[in-house]
Scaffold this motif. Structure first.
Motif, PDB file in Angstrom:
ATOM      1  N   GLU A 112       0.811  -1.216   0.000  1.00 14.67           N
ATOM      2  CA  GLU A 112       0.000   0.000   0.000  1.00 14.67           C
ATOM      3  C   GLU A 112       0.843   1.263   0.000  1.00 14.67           C
ATOM      4  N   ASP A 113       2.110   1.149   0.394  1.00 15.63           N
ATOM      5  CA  ASP A 113       2.992   2.310   0.383  1.00 15.63           C
ATOM      6  C   ASP A 113       3.360   2.725  -1.035  1.00 15.63           C
ATOM      7  N   LYS A 114       3.119   1.844  -2.014  1.00 16.08           N
ATOM      8  CA  LYS A 114       3.452   2.139  -3.405  1.00 16.08           C
ATOM      9  C   LYS A 114       2.238   2.602  -4.203  1.00 16.08           C
ATOM     10  N   LEU A 115       1.103   2.644  -3.573  1.00 23.90           N
ATOM     11  CA  LEU A 115      -0.159   2.949  -4.242  1.00 23.90           C
ATOM     12  C   LEU A 115      -0.127   4.236  -5.046  1.00 23.90           C
ATOM     13  N   MET A 116       0.164   5.335  -4.397  1.00 21.07           N
ATOM     14  CA  MET A 116       0.072   6.630  -5.059  1.00 21.07           C
ATOM     15  C   MET A 116       1.174   6.860  -6.084  1.00 21.07           C
ATOM     16  N   GLU A 117       2.245   6.117  -5.993  1.00 16.39           N
ATOM     17  CA  GLU A 117       3.304   6.265  -6.977  1.00 16.39           C
ATOM     18  C   GLU A 117       2.826   5.857  -8.366  1.00 16.39           C
ATOM     19  N   LEU A 118       1.884   4.915  -8.425  1.00 15.18           N
ATOM     20  CA  LEU A 118       1.355   4.477  -9.710  1.00 15.18           C
ATOM     21  C   LEU A 118       0.130   5.270 -10.132  1.00 15.18           C
ATOM     22  N   ALA A 119      -0.336   6.176  -9.279  1.00 11.02           N
ATOM     23  CA  ALA A 119      -1.536   6.947  -9.588  1.00 11.02           C
ATOM     24  C   ALA A 119      -1.241   8.194 -10.398  1.00 11.02           C
ATOM     25  N   SER A 120       0.027   8.461 -10.682  1.00 11.98           N
ATOM     26  CA  SER A 120       0.377   9.616 -11.503  1.00 11.98           C
ATOM     27  C   SER A 120       1.720   9.370 -12.171  1.00 11.98           C
ATOM     28  N   GLY A 121       1.949  10.029 -13.289  1.00 11.90           N
ATOM     29  CA  GLY A 121       3.222   9.917 -13.969  1.00 11.90           C
ATOM     30  C   GLY A 121       3.352   8.656 -14.808  1.00 11.90           C
ATOM     31  N   THR A 122       4.568   8.357 -15.216  1.00  8.73           N
ATOM     32  CA  THR A 122       4.856   7.222 -16.090  1.00  8.73           C
ATOM     33  C   THR A 122       5.763   6.232 -15.378  1.00  8.73           C
ATOM     34  N   HIS A 123       5.440   4.958 -15.489  1.00 14.80           N
ATOM     35  CA  HIS A 123       6.190   3.898 -14.817  1.00 14.80           C
ATOM     36  C   HIS A 123       6.346   2.705 -15.746  1.00 14.80           C
ATOM     37  N   THR A 124       7.468   2.024 -15.598  1.00 17.77           N
ATOM     38  CA  THR A 124       7.716   0.793 -16.347  1.00 17.77           C
ATOM     39  C   THR A 124       7.575  -0.385 -15.400  1.00 17.77           C
ATOM     40  N   LEU A 125       6.791  -1.384 -15.816  1.00 14.25           N
ATOM     41  CA  LEU A 125       6.558  -2.576 -15.004  1.00 14.25           C
ATOM     42  C   LEU A 125       6.968  -3.813 -15.776  1.00 14.25           C
TER      43      LEU A 125
END
Length: 423
Positions: A112-125
Protein backbone atom coordinates in the motif's frame (compact mmCIF):
# COMPACT_ATOMS: atom_id res chain seq x y z
CA UNK A 1 -9.20 -2.08 -44.46
CA UNK A 2 -9.71 -3.10 -40.83
CA UNK A 3 -13.15 -4.44 -39.94
CA UNK A 4 -15.69 -2.16 -38.32
CA UNK A 5 -18.63 -3.58 -36.43
CA UNK A 6 -21.36 -1.25 -35.24
CA UNK A 7 -23.39 -3.77 -33.31
CA UNK A 8 -23.98 -2.97 -29.65
CA UNK A 9 -23.93 -5.39 -26.78
CA UNK A 10 -26.74 -5.88 -24.31
CA UNK A 11 -26.90 -6.78 -20.69
CA UNK A 12 -26.87 -10.43 -21.81
CA UNK A 13 -23.43 -10.00 -23.35
CA UNK A 14 -22.19 -8.45 -20.15
CA UNK A 15 -23.44 -11.43 -18.22
CA UNK A 16 -21.22 -13.61 -20.36
CA UNK A 17 -18.15 -11.71 -19.18
CA UNK A 18 -19.13 -11.51 -15.55
CA UNK A 19 -20.40 -15.08 -15.42
CA UNK A 20 -17.39 -16.75 -17.00
CA UNK A 21 -14.84 -15.78 -14.42
CA UNK A 22 -12.25 -18.30 -15.56
CA UNK A 23 -10.95 -15.55 -17.83
CA UNK A 24 -9.71 -13.88 -14.66
CA UNK A 25 -7.04 -16.53 -14.21
CA UNK A 26 -4.77 -14.36 -16.30
CA UNK A 27 -4.76 -11.63 -13.68
CA UNK A 28 -1.39 -10.52 -12.30
CA UNK A 29 -1.35 -9.64 -8.59
CA UNK A 30 -1.06 -6.00 -7.83
CA UNK A 31 -1.20 -5.53 -4.11
CA UNK A 32 1.44 -2.92 -4.94
CA UNK A 33 -1.05 -0.83 -6.82
CA UNK A 34 -3.92 -0.49 -4.38
CA UNK A 35 -6.39 2.40 -6.56
CA UNK A 36 -9.03 2.31 -10.65
CA UNK A 37 -8.73 4.04 -11.44
CA UNK A 38 -9.37 3.04 -13.21
CA UNK A 39 -6.86 5.60 -12.87
CA UNK A 40 -3.67 3.70 -13.35
CA UNK A 41 -2.68 3.38 -17.03
CA UNK A 42 -0.01 2.23 -19.38
CA UNK A 43 1.77 4.15 -22.13
CA UNK A 44 0.86 2.95 -25.66
CA UNK A 45 2.72 -0.20 -26.58
CA UNK A 46 5.37 -0.11 -29.28
CA UNK A 47 3.24 -0.92 -32.31
CA UNK A 48 4.03 -1.85 -35.88
CA UNK A 49 2.86 0.57 -38.55
CA UNK A 50 -0.31 -0.32 -40.42
CA UNK A 51 -3.45 -2.12 -39.24
CA UNK A 52 -3.59 -5.88 -39.88
CA UNK A 53 -6.31 -7.47 -42.01
CA UNK A 54 -8.28 -9.81 -39.73
CA UNK A 55 -11.51 -11.81 -40.12
CA UNK A 56 -14.58 -9.78 -39.24
CA UNK A 57 -15.88 -10.29 -35.71
CA UNK A 58 -18.90 -8.90 -33.87
CA UNK A 59 -18.71 -7.07 -30.55
CA UNK A 60 -20.46 -9.93 -28.77
CA UNK A 61 -18.08 -12.48 -30.27
CA UNK A 62 -15.08 -10.42 -29.19
CA UNK A 63 -16.40 -10.09 -25.64
CA UNK A 64 -16.94 -13.85 -25.54
CA UNK A 65 -13.38 -14.31 -26.83
CA UNK A 66 -12.08 -12.29 -23.87
CA UNK A 67 -14.23 -14.29 -21.44
CA UNK A 68 -13.07 -17.60 -22.92
CA UNK A 69 -9.39 -16.64 -22.83
CA UNK A 70 -7.53 -19.16 -20.71
CA UNK A 71 -3.93 -18.00 -20.99
CA UNK A 72 -2.41 -18.71 -17.58
CA UNK A 73 1.26 -18.21 -18.37
CA UNK A 74 2.88 -14.99 -19.56
CA UNK A 75 5.75 -12.61 -19.07
CA UNK A 76 6.19 -9.12 -20.42
CA UNK A 77 6.91 -5.45 -19.97
CA UNK A 78 4.33 -2.71 -19.42
CA UNK A 79 4.51 1.04 -19.22
CA UNK A 80 2.15 2.86 -16.87
CA UNK A 81 1.18 6.48 -17.47
CA UNK A 82 -1.64 8.23 -15.63
CA UNK A 83 -2.94 11.76 -16.08
CA UNK A 84 -5.68 12.65 -13.61
CA UNK A 85 -4.91 16.34 -13.82
CA UNK A 86 -3.53 16.45 -10.27
CA UNK A 87 0.06 16.93 -9.03
CA UNK A 88 2.21 13.86 -8.58
CA UNK A 89 1.99 12.58 -5.00
CA UNK A 90 5.07 10.37 -5.24
CA UNK A 91 5.54 8.32 -2.09
CA UNK A 92 3.27 10.41 0.12
CA UNK A 93 0.77 7.56 0.33
CA UNK A 94 3.10 5.71 2.65
CA UNK A 95 2.85 8.54 5.16
CA UNK A 96 -0.87 7.92 5.58
CA UNK A 97 -1.23 4.20 4.94
CA UNK A 98 -1.40 1.78 7.89
CA UNK A 99 2.16 0.92 8.85
CA UNK A 100 3.53 3.47 6.39
CA UNK A 101 6.31 5.97 6.81
CA UNK A 102 4.10 8.17 8.92
CA UNK A 103 3.41 5.50 11.53
CA UNK A 104 5.42 3.58 14.05
CA UNK A 105 4.87 0.45 11.99
CA UNK A 106 7.44 1.46 9.36
CA UNK A 107 7.74 -0.69 6.27
CA UNK A 108 8.23 1.27 3.05
CA UNK A 109 8.14 -2.05 1.15
CA UNK A 110 4.49 -2.65 2.11
CA UNK A 111 2.38 -2.77 -1.08
CA UNK A 112 0.00 0.00 0.00
CA UNK A 113 2.99 2.31 0.38
CA UNK A 114 3.45 2.14 -3.40
CA UNK A 115 -0.16 2.95 -4.24
CA UNK A 116 0.07 6.63 -5.06
CA UNK A 117 3.30 6.27 -6.98
CA UNK A 118 1.35 4.48 -9.71
CA UNK A 119 -1.54 6.95 -9.59
CA UNK A 120 0.38 9.62 -11.50
CA UNK A 121 3.22 9.92 -13.97
CA UNK A 122 4.86 7.22 -16.09
CA UNK A 123 6.19 3.90 -14.82
CA UNK A 124 7.72 0.79 -16.35
CA UNK A 125 6.56 -2.58 -15.00
CA UNK A 126 7.73 -6.11 -15.63
CA UNK A 127 5.21 -8.91 -15.02
CA UNK A 128 5.17 -12.70 -14.98
CA UNK A 129 2.40 -15.19 -14.23
CA UNK A 130 2.10 -18.97 -14.03
CA UNK A 131 -1.52 -19.70 -13.21
CA UNK A 132 -3.50 -18.36 -10.24
CA UNK A 133 -0.86 -19.36 -7.68
CA UNK A 134 2.29 -17.67 -9.01
CA UNK A 135 2.72 -14.06 -10.10
CA UNK A 136 5.40 -11.43 -10.00
CA UNK A 137 5.25 -7.69 -10.62
CA UNK A 138 8.25 -5.36 -10.59
CA UNK A 139 8.30 -1.57 -10.81
CA UNK A 140 11.52 -0.44 -12.44
CA UNK A 141 13.10 2.82 -11.27
CA UNK A 142 16.37 4.66 -11.63
CA UNK A 143 18.97 2.17 -10.44
CA UNK A 144 16.31 0.61 -8.18
CA UNK A 145 13.48 -1.90 -8.38
CA UNK A 146 10.39 -2.72 -6.33
CA UNK A 147 9.19 -6.32 -6.67
CA UNK A 148 6.03 -8.05 -5.49
CA UNK A 149 6.03 -11.85 -5.60
CA UNK A 150 3.06 -14.12 -4.93
CA UNK A 151 3.75 -17.85 -4.67
CA UNK A 152 1.00 -20.19 -3.47
CA UNK A 153 -0.52 -17.87 -0.87
CA UNK A 154 2.74 -16.32 0.30
CA UNK A 155 3.55 -12.73 -0.65
CA UNK A 156 6.94 -11.06 -0.58
CA UNK A 157 7.72 -7.47 -1.54
CA UNK A 158 11.18 -5.95 -1.71
CA UNK A 159 12.35 -2.38 -2.29
CA UNK A 160 15.99 -2.38 -3.43
CA UNK A 161 16.25 1.38 -2.84
CA UNK A 162 15.42 1.23 0.88
CA UNK A 163 16.63 -2.31 1.46
CA UNK A 164 13.30 -3.16 3.12
CA UNK A 165 11.13 -6.24 2.62
CA UNK A 166 7.48 -7.05 3.38
CA UNK A 167 6.05 -10.51 4.02
CA UNK A 168 2.49 -11.82 4.23
CA UNK A 169 1.01 -15.30 4.22
CA UNK A 170 -2.65 -16.09 3.61
CA UNK A 171 -4.33 -18.66 5.82
CA UNK A 172 -6.02 -21.73 4.33
CA UNK A 173 -9.43 -20.05 4.00
CA UNK A 174 -7.95 -16.97 2.33
CA UNK A 175 -5.98 -19.11 -0.12
CA UNK A 176 -9.12 -21.06 -0.96
CA UNK A 177 -11.05 -17.85 -1.67
CA UNK A 178 -8.18 -16.36 -3.70
CA UNK A 179 -7.97 -19.50 -5.82
CA UNK A 180 -11.74 -19.45 -6.35
CA UNK A 181 -11.54 -15.85 -7.56
CA UNK A 182 -8.26 -16.44 -9.42
CA UNK A 183 -6.70 -13.41 -7.76
CA UNK A 184 -3.62 -12.87 -5.65
CA UNK A 185 -3.90 -11.32 -2.17
CA UNK A 186 -5.10 -7.71 -2.29
CA UNK A 187 -5.18 -7.88 -6.10
CA UNK A 188 -6.27 -4.80 -8.04
CA UNK A 189 -6.18 -3.96 -11.75
CA UNK A 190 -2.86 -3.17 -13.42
CA UNK A 191 -2.84 -5.20 -16.62
CA UNK A 192 -4.96 -4.40 -19.69
CA UNK A 193 -7.04 -7.52 -19.06
CA UNK A 194 -7.91 -6.51 -15.52
CA UNK A 195 -8.91 -3.03 -16.66
CA UNK A 196 -10.97 -4.49 -19.50
CA UNK A 197 -12.92 -6.76 -17.17
CA UNK A 198 -13.76 -3.78 -14.95
CA UNK A 199 -14.99 -1.82 -17.96
CA UNK A 200 -16.99 -4.69 -19.41
CA UNK A 201 -18.67 -5.23 -16.05
CA UNK A 202 -20.27 -1.83 -16.60
CA UNK A 203 -21.57 -2.75 -20.07
CA UNK A 204 -25.32 -3.08 -20.44
CA UNK A 205 -28.21 -0.80 -21.30
CA UNK A 206 -26.12 2.24 -20.36
CA UNK A 207 -23.19 1.26 -22.58
CA UNK A 208 -22.36 0.98 -26.28
CA UNK A 209 -19.78 -1.68 -27.19
CA UNK A 210 -18.54 -1.99 -30.78
CA UNK A 211 -15.58 -3.34 -32.74
CA UNK A 212 -13.63 -0.40 -34.14
CA UNK A 213 -10.87 -1.67 -36.41
CA UNK A 214 -7.63 -3.50 -35.74
CA UNK A 215 -4.11 -2.69 -34.57
CA UNK A 216 -0.68 -4.16 -33.80
CA UNK A 217 0.36 -4.17 -30.14
CA UNK A 218 3.68 -5.54 -28.91
CA UNK A 219 4.10 -7.24 -32.28
CA UNK A 220 0.74 -9.04 -32.14
CA UNK A 221 -2.44 -8.62 -34.21
CA UNK A 222 -5.36 -7.23 -32.23
CA UNK A 223 -8.99 -6.18 -32.57
CA UNK A 224 -10.08 -2.81 -31.14
CA UNK A 225 -13.06 -3.00 -28.78
CA UNK A 226 -14.66 0.42 -28.22
CA UNK A 227 -16.74 0.98 -25.07
CA UNK A 228 -18.70 4.24 -24.71
CA UNK A 229 -21.25 5.44 -22.15
CA UNK A 230 -24.66 6.21 -23.62
CA UNK A 231 -25.51 8.46 -20.69
CA UNK A 232 -24.84 12.19 -20.63
CA UNK A 233 -22.95 13.54 -17.64
CA UNK A 234 -20.12 11.00 -17.35
CA UNK A 235 -16.52 12.21 -17.36
CA UNK A 236 -15.60 9.09 -19.35
CA UNK A 237 -15.62 9.63 -23.12
CA UNK A 238 -14.60 6.10 -24.12
CA UNK A 239 -12.62 3.00 -23.24
CA UNK A 240 -10.65 1.30 -26.01
CA UNK A 241 -9.32 -2.24 -25.55
CA UNK A 242 -6.91 -3.93 -27.98
CA UNK A 243 -7.70 -7.67 -27.84
CA UNK A 244 -5.20 -10.28 -29.05
CA UNK A 245 -6.71 -11.82 -32.18
CA UNK A 246 -5.18 -15.22 -31.45
CA UNK A 247 -5.94 -15.82 -27.77
CA UNK A 248 -8.39 -13.09 -26.64
CA UNK A 249 -6.05 -11.52 -24.08
CA UNK A 250 -6.40 -7.70 -23.82
CA UNK A 251 -3.06 -6.16 -24.76
CA UNK A 252 -3.83 -2.49 -24.33
CA UNK A 253 -6.40 -0.38 -22.45
CA UNK A 254 -7.04 3.32 -23.03
CA UNK A 255 -9.52 5.43 -21.05
CA UNK A 256 -10.25 8.88 -22.51
CA UNK A 257 -11.94 11.74 -20.68
CA UNK A 258 -14.79 13.85 -22.02
CA UNK A 259 -12.66 16.95 -21.64
CA UNK A 260 -10.25 15.76 -24.34
CA UNK A 261 -6.46 15.83 -24.12
CA UNK A 262 -4.20 12.87 -23.42
CA UNK A 263 -5.67 9.65 -22.07
CA UNK A 264 -6.43 9.45 -18.38
CA UNK A 265 -5.45 5.79 -18.41
CA UNK A 266 -3.46 4.20 -21.23
CA UNK A 267 -2.48 0.60 -20.57
CA UNK A 268 -0.55 -1.62 -22.94
CA UNK A 269 2.21 -4.20 -23.27
CA UNK A 270 5.44 -3.22 -24.98
CA UNK A 271 6.63 -6.84 -24.90
CA UNK A 272 4.65 -9.99 -24.14
CA UNK A 273 5.37 -13.73 -24.24
CA UNK A 274 2.72 -16.36 -23.50
CA UNK A 275 5.12 -19.21 -22.71
CA UNK A 276 5.64 -20.39 -19.11
CA UNK A 277 8.09 -18.18 -17.16
CA UNK A 278 11.06 -19.73 -15.40
CA UNK A 279 10.15 -21.04 -11.93
CA UNK A 280 12.88 -18.89 -10.39
CA UNK A 281 10.79 -15.80 -11.22
CA UNK A 282 8.52 -16.64 -8.28
CA UNK A 283 11.16 -17.44 -5.67
CA UNK A 284 12.42 -14.86 -3.20
CA UNK A 285 14.75 -14.79 -0.21
CA UNK A 286 15.39 -11.48 1.57
CA UNK A 287 18.93 -10.23 0.96
CA UNK A 288 21.28 -10.28 3.91
CA UNK A 289 20.72 -7.22 6.07
CA UNK A 290 17.25 -6.44 4.68
CA UNK A 291 14.71 -5.14 7.19
CA UNK A 292 11.69 -7.48 7.02
CA UNK A 293 8.24 -6.27 8.11
CA UNK A 294 5.46 -8.80 8.65
CA UNK A 295 1.95 -7.94 7.44
CA UNK A 296 0.47 -8.98 10.81
CA UNK A 297 2.69 -6.41 12.55
CA UNK A 298 1.38 -3.63 10.26
CA UNK A 299 -2.19 -4.76 10.87
CA UNK A 300 -1.69 -4.66 14.64
CA UNK A 301 -0.17 -1.17 14.39
CA UNK A 302 -3.10 0.04 12.29
CA UNK A 303 -5.65 -1.36 14.75
CA UNK A 304 -3.88 0.36 17.65
CA UNK A 305 -4.22 3.64 15.73
CA UNK A 306 -7.94 3.07 15.18
CA UNK A 307 -7.71 1.65 11.65
CA UNK A 308 -8.62 -1.77 10.37
CA UNK A 309 -5.35 -2.59 8.59
CA UNK A 310 -7.22 -3.14 5.36
CA UNK A 311 -5.50 -2.64 2.03
CA UNK A 312 -6.88 0.15 -0.19
CA UNK A 313 -9.39 -0.78 -2.85
CA UNK A 314 -8.55 -0.65 -6.56
CA UNK A 315 -8.44 2.63 -8.46
CA UNK A 316 -10.55 1.23 -11.21
CA UNK A 317 -13.42 0.65 -8.80
CA UNK A 318 -13.04 4.17 -7.38
CA UNK A 319 -12.98 5.48 -10.93
CA UNK A 320 -16.53 4.32 -11.55
CA UNK A 321 -15.80 1.62 -14.15
CA UNK A 322 -17.79 -0.95 -12.22
CA UNK A 323 -20.43 1.52 -11.11
CA UNK A 324 -21.26 2.35 -7.50
CA UNK A 325 -24.46 0.35 -7.14
CA UNK A 326 -22.79 -2.23 -4.91
CA UNK A 327 -22.06 0.37 -2.25
CA UNK A 328 -25.71 1.08 -1.55
CA UNK A 329 -25.85 -1.01 1.59
CA UNK A 330 -22.99 0.78 3.33
CA UNK A 331 -23.80 2.76 6.45
CA UNK A 332 -24.27 6.46 5.76
CA UNK A 333 -24.02 5.90 1.99
CA UNK A 334 -26.63 6.06 -0.74
CA UNK A 335 -26.15 5.55 -4.48
CA UNK A 336 -27.93 7.85 -6.91
CA UNK A 337 -28.39 6.81 -10.55
CA UNK A 338 -26.89 3.82 -12.35
CA UNK A 339 -24.14 2.78 -14.72
CA UNK A 340 -21.53 5.32 -15.71
CA UNK A 341 -23.32 8.18 -13.97
CA UNK A 342 -23.70 6.52 -10.57
CA UNK A 343 -23.05 8.98 -7.75
CA UNK A 344 -22.28 8.01 -4.17
CA UNK A 345 -23.95 10.21 -1.53
CA UNK A 346 -22.11 10.04 1.77
CA UNK A 347 -23.15 11.63 5.06
CA UNK A 348 -20.03 12.73 6.90
CA UNK A 349 -19.87 12.37 10.70
CA UNK A 350 -20.90 15.57 12.46
CA UNK A 351 -22.66 16.99 9.40
CA UNK A 352 -20.21 19.81 8.70
CA UNK A 353 -18.50 20.95 5.52
CA UNK A 354 -15.17 22.67 5.02
CA UNK A 355 -13.97 24.96 7.81
CA UNK A 356 -14.53 28.66 7.25
CA UNK A 357 -12.21 31.59 7.83
CA UNK A 358 -12.48 35.25 8.70
CA UNK A 359 -10.44 38.36 8.06
CA UNK A 360 -9.70 38.85 11.76
CA UNK A 361 -9.56 35.22 12.76
CA UNK A 362 -13.30 35.13 13.45
CA UNK A 363 -13.77 31.92 11.50
CA UNK A 364 -12.61 28.34 12.02
CA UNK A 365 -9.32 28.91 10.15
CA UNK A 366 -7.17 31.92 9.14
CA UNK A 367 -8.28 33.84 6.07
CA UNK A 368 -5.09 32.85 4.22
CA UNK A 369 -5.84 29.17 4.75
CA UNK A 370 -9.42 29.73 3.66
CA UNK A 371 -8.18 31.25 0.43
CA UNK A 372 -6.06 28.20 -0.21
CA UNK A 373 -9.02 25.85 0.33
CA UNK A 374 -11.19 27.96 -1.96
CA UNK A 375 -8.54 27.73 -4.68
CA UNK A 376 -8.64 23.93 -4.60
CA UNK A 377 -12.26 23.71 -5.73
CA UNK A 378 -15.17 25.50 -7.38
CA UNK A 379 -17.87 27.08 -5.25
CA UNK A 380 -21.37 26.01 -6.31
CA UNK A 381 -24.92 26.72 -5.13
CA UNK A 382 -28.32 25.14 -5.74
CA UNK A 383 -31.48 23.95 -4.05
CA UNK A 384 -29.26 21.91 -1.75
CA UNK A 385 -27.56 25.08 -0.47
CA UNK A 386 -23.89 25.67 -1.21
CA UNK A 387 -20.69 23.69 -1.37
CA UNK A 388 -17.38 23.09 -3.13
CA UNK A 389 -16.62 20.80 -6.07
CA UNK A 390 -13.17 19.20 -6.14
CA UNK A 391 -12.22 17.97 -9.61
CA UNK A 392 -9.88 15.57 -11.39
CA UNK A 393 -10.13 14.55 -15.03
CA UNK A 394 -12.03 11.41 -14.02
CA UNK A 395 -13.55 11.54 -10.55
CA UNK A 396 -15.24 14.65 -9.12
CA UNK A 397 -16.64 15.26 -5.64
CA UNK A 398 -19.04 17.82 -4.19
CA UNK A 399 -18.76 18.62 -0.47
CA UNK A 400 -21.79 20.58 0.68
CA UNK A 401 -21.67 23.03 3.56
CA UNK A 402 -23.89 20.69 5.59
CA UNK A 403 -21.25 17.93 5.33
CA UNK A 404 -22.72 15.71 2.60
CA UNK A 405 -20.38 14.35 -0.08
CA UNK A 406 -21.43 13.45 -3.63
CA UNK A 407 -18.75 11.65 -5.64
CA UNK A 408 -18.57 9.87 -8.99
CA UNK A 409 -17.05 9.77 -12.48
CA UNK A 410 -19.45 12.54 -13.48
CA UNK A 411 -19.38 16.24 -14.34
CA UNK A 412 -19.77 19.10 -11.89
CA UNK A 413 -23.29 19.80 -13.20
CA UNK A 414 -24.28 16.17 -12.61
CA UNK A 415 -23.11 16.41 -8.99
CA UNK A 416 -25.10 19.59 -8.41
CA UNK A 417 -28.17 18.04 -10.02
CA UNK A 418 -27.86 14.96 -7.77
CA UNK A 419 -27.53 17.14 -4.68
CA UNK A 420 -30.59 19.19 -5.71
CA UNK A 421 -32.60 16.02 -6.28
CA UNK A 422 -31.62 14.59 -2.90
CA UNK A 423 -33.21 17.52 -1.08
Amino acid sequence: MAPNDSAETTGKATGTVVGRRKAARYIVPVAVAGVAAATIGLVPALADSGDPELPKISAQELIEKIAASDEQQLSGTLKISTDLGIPSLGGLAGSFAPGGAGTDGGGSAAPEDKLMELASGTHTLRVAADGPDKQRLSILGNAAEYSLIHNKGEVWAYDSKSGEAYHAAADAEQQKQQKKEHRAPAGVPTTPKEFAEQALAAAGDTTSVTVDGTSRVAGRDAYQLLIKPKQAGSTVASVRVAVDAANGVPLKFTLSANGGGKAVVDAGFTKVDFSRPDASSFSFTPPKGAKVTEADDLKDAAEQQGGEGKAPEGLAELGGLEGLEGLGGSQGLNVIGEGWTSIAQIKTPGGSGLPTGGSQGSGDIPAEAQGFLDALGDKVTGKFGSGTVFKTRLVNALLTDDGTVYVGAVTKDALVQAANGAK
